[in-house]
Design an enzyme around this catalytic site. Structure first.
Site, mmCIF file in Angstrom:
data_model
loop_
_atom_site.group_PDB
_atom_site.id
_atom_site.type_symbol
_atom_site.label_atom_id
_atom_site.label_comp_id
_atom_site.label_asym_id
_atom_site.label_seq_id
_atom_site.Cartn_x
_atom_site.Cartn_y
_atom_site.Cartn_z
ATOM 1 N N TYR A 162 0.818 -1.232 0.000
ATOM 2 C CA TYR A 162 0.000 0.000 0.000
ATOM 3 C C TYR A 162 0.848 1.276 0.000
ATOM 4 C CZ TYR A 162 -3.504 -3.371 1.656
ATOM 5 O OH TYR A 162 -4.319 -4.456 1.789
ATOM 6 N N LYS A 169 -0.492 8.947 4.320
ATOM 7 C CA LYS A 169 -0.684 9.100 5.774
ATOM 8 C C LYS A 169 0.604 9.596 6.449
ATOM 9 C CE LYS A 169 -5.059 7.945 6.035
ATOM 10 N NZ LYS A 169 -6.085 8.945 6.372
HETATM 11 N N1 LIG Z 1 -11.094 1.593 8.238
HETATM 12 C C1 LIG Z 1 -9.896 1.461 8.790
HETATM 13 O O1 LIG Z 1 -9.502 0.359 9.244
HETATM 14 C C2 LIG Z 1 -8.988 2.661 8.906
HETATM 15 C C3 LIG Z 1 -7.736 2.467 9.506
HETATM 16 C C4 LIG Z 1 -6.877 3.539 9.622
HETATM 17 C C5 LIG Z 1 -7.282 4.786 9.155
HETATM 18 N N2 LIG Z 1 -8.508 4.950 8.564
HETATM 19 C C6 LIG Z 1 -8.873 6.314 8.099
HETATM 20 O O2 LIG Z 1 -10.132 6.663 8.619
HETATM 21 C C7 LIG Z 1 -10.726 7.673 7.784
HETATM 22 C C8 LIG Z 1 -12.179 7.289 7.507
HETATM 23 O O3 LIG Z 1 -12.208 6.118 6.722
HETATM 24 P P1 LIG Z 1 -13.296 4.979 6.896
HETATM 25 O O4 LIG Z 1 -12.580 3.738 7.236
HETATM 26 O O5 LIG Z 1 -14.407 5.426 7.745
HETATM 27 O O6 LIG Z 1 -13.748 4.808 5.351
HETATM 28 P P2 LIG Z 1 -15.115 5.125 4.598
HETATM 29 O O7 LIG Z 1 -16.253 4.462 5.269
HETATM 30 O O8 LIG Z 1 -14.828 4.813 3.184
HETATM 31 O O9 LIG Z 1 -15.316 6.696 4.800
HETATM 32 C C9 LIG Z 1 -14.534 7.631 4.122
HETATM 33 C C10 LIG Z 1 -15.304 8.930 4.085
HETATM 34 O O10 LIG Z 1 -14.498 9.926 3.432
HETATM 35 C C11 LIG Z 1 -15.285 10.541 2.437
HETATM 36 N N3 LIG Z 1 -14.485 11.127 1.385
HETATM 37 C C12 LIG Z 1 -13.594 10.533 0.547
HETATM 38 N N4 LIG Z 1 -13.093 11.439 -0.302
HETATM 39 C C13 LIG Z 1 -13.652 12.634 0.004
HETATM 40 C C14 LIG Z 1 -13.548 13.942 -0.520
HETATM 41 N N5 LIG Z 1 -12.772 14.224 -1.586
HETATM 42 N N6 LIG Z 1 -14.268 14.939 0.061
HETATM 43 C C15 LIG Z 1 -15.065 14.679 1.111
HETATM 44 N N7 LIG Z 1 -15.249 13.441 1.635
HETATM 45 C C16 LIG Z 1 -14.537 12.432 1.074
HETATM 46 C C17 LIG Z 1 -16.213 9.441 1.944
HETATM 47 O O11 LIG Z 1 -17.303 9.992 1.224
HETATM 48 P P3 LIG Z 1 -18.104 9.128 0.123
HETATM 49 O O12 LIG Z 1 -19.026 8.216 0.887
HETATM 50 O O13 LIG Z 1 -18.826 10.167 -0.668
HETATM 51 O O14 LIG Z 1 -17.094 8.355 -0.674
HETATM 52 C C18 LIG Z 1 -16.603 8.839 3.277
HETATM 53 O O15 LIG Z 1 -17.588 9.624 3.894
HETATM 54 C C19 LIG Z 1 -9.863 7.738 6.522
HETATM 55 O O16 LIG Z 1 -9.024 8.877 6.606
HETATM 56 C C20 LIG Z 1 -9.037 6.454 6.602
HETATM 57 O O17 LIG Z 1 -7.811 6.559 5.938
HETATM 58 C C21 LIG Z 1 -9.368 3.919 8.440
#
Ligand SMILES: NC(=O)c1ccc[n+]([C@@H]2O[C@H](COP(=O)([O-])OP(=O)(O)OC[C@H]3O[C@@H](n4cnc5c(N)ncnc54)[C@H](OP(=O)(O)O)[C@@H]3O)[C@@H](O)[C@H]2O)c1
Length: 251
Positions: A162, A169
């Site tokens: 990745y 990040k």
């Molecule tokens: N899930 C994990 O295990 C994990 C681990 C470490 C870090 N994270 C971090 O946690 C954060 C949230 O991710 P998540 O896991 O909750 O994933 P997710 O369910 O895919 O949510 C991501 C959110 O970001 C929004 N988004 C993406 N691009 C955007 C843009 N250009 N403008 C505004 N909104 C945008 C998406 O909107 P849409 O629905 O419209 O696409 C969605 O609401 C991210 O920064 C991710 O890197 C997650």
């Protein structure tokens, strides 16, 4: 009179942003959570779903695509007109998959969304954050952004590639350090917050289902750690790269 705390969560319609919006709104009647969403249709559904849970605080919807400068300008103006202040910014919006067809494009799109846009949005919101007497910025990063971890053979995630996501990040982590150092001039603090391993659609629905089958939560535990920071319970970790349950990542 107790003052309201105005909080903006980006990417609030799904996953960690959705659960965080609820946890923060539920935590206090003085909390107002602005749910920043790039799709108004998805945002409206998320807002309706969260309001049905009857949180003690309030919620509203704001159209915000963090990669679009026009959208950022309109969003900042709307917050200025509606609230005149911002107390907490949670830069949560992020991508794990890209729409780009080529390798260079996918790397640039990932870094642009996950790091560049978080910094640009934050800088655009500075006039509003400066009006708060306790401004806080929480950047939702990932342990995969740890350079030290990538080079540690004993780490569980060491072998995961990745590159684009890791680079994005790591860049967000540096943006956090810059924000924390620079914004201390007006009393702001910043955290690089790793939400842990969460069952969301970040890298596709199939992966979310796989994680759910393993019993992984959908963001509630990550939201709890963010709430602790908002409440001032983790101020000793300001300026650091922190884990959701306490403890730190090496940069
Ligand atoms: N899930 C994990 O295990 C994990 C681990 C470490 C870090 N994270 C971090 O946690 C954060 C949230 O991710 P998540 O896991 O909750 O994933 P997710 O369910 O895919 O949510 C991501 C959110 O970001 C929004 N988004 C993406 N691009 C955007 C843009 N250009 N403008 C505004 N909104 C945008 C998406 O909107 P849409 O629905 O419209 O696409 C969605 O609401 C991210 O920064 C991710 O890197 C997650």
């Amino acid at each position: 009179m107790v003052e309201r705390k105005i909080i903006l969560v980006t990417g609030a319609n799904a996953g960690i942003g959705f659960e965080t919006s609820y946890a923060l709104a539920a935590a206090s009647p003085t909390h107002h959570v602005i749910m920043g969403c790039r799709s108004l249709a998805k945002g409206q559904k998320a807002l309706t779903d969260l309001e049905a849970r009857k949180p003690a605080g309030t919620l509203s919807l704001l159209e915000l695509d963090i990669t679009n400068d026009t959208s950022i300008t309109s969003a900042v103006e709307k917050i200025m007109n509606d609230y005149g202040i911002l107390d907490v910014l949670i830069n949560n919006a992020g991508i794990g998959l890209t729409t780009a067809k080529d390798y260079r494009g996918s790397i640039l799109e990932t870094i642009n969304t996950n790091a560049v846009s978080a910094l640009i949005l934050t800088e655009a919101l500075l006039p509003l954050l400066k009006k708060s007497n306790d401004p806080r910025i929480i950047n939702v990063t990932s342990g995969l952004g740890s350079i030290a971890d990538r080079l540690d053979p004993s780490s569980d995630s060491c072998g995961l590639p990745y590159e684009a996501y890791r680079m994005s990040k790591a860049a967000l982590n540096m943006a956090t350090a810059c924000m924390h150092a620079k914004y201390q001039s007006f009393g702001a603090r910043a955290w690089a917050y790793c939400p842990g391993f969460v069952a969301t659609n970040l890298i596709g629905e199939e992966e979310r289902v796989r994680r759910e089958a393993l019993g992984v939560d959908g963001g509630e535990k990550s939201a709890k750690g963010i709430l602790e920071i908002v409440r001032g319970e983790r101020d000793h970790e300001a300026g650091l790269f922190v884990r959701r349950d306490g403890g730190r990542w090496e940069w």
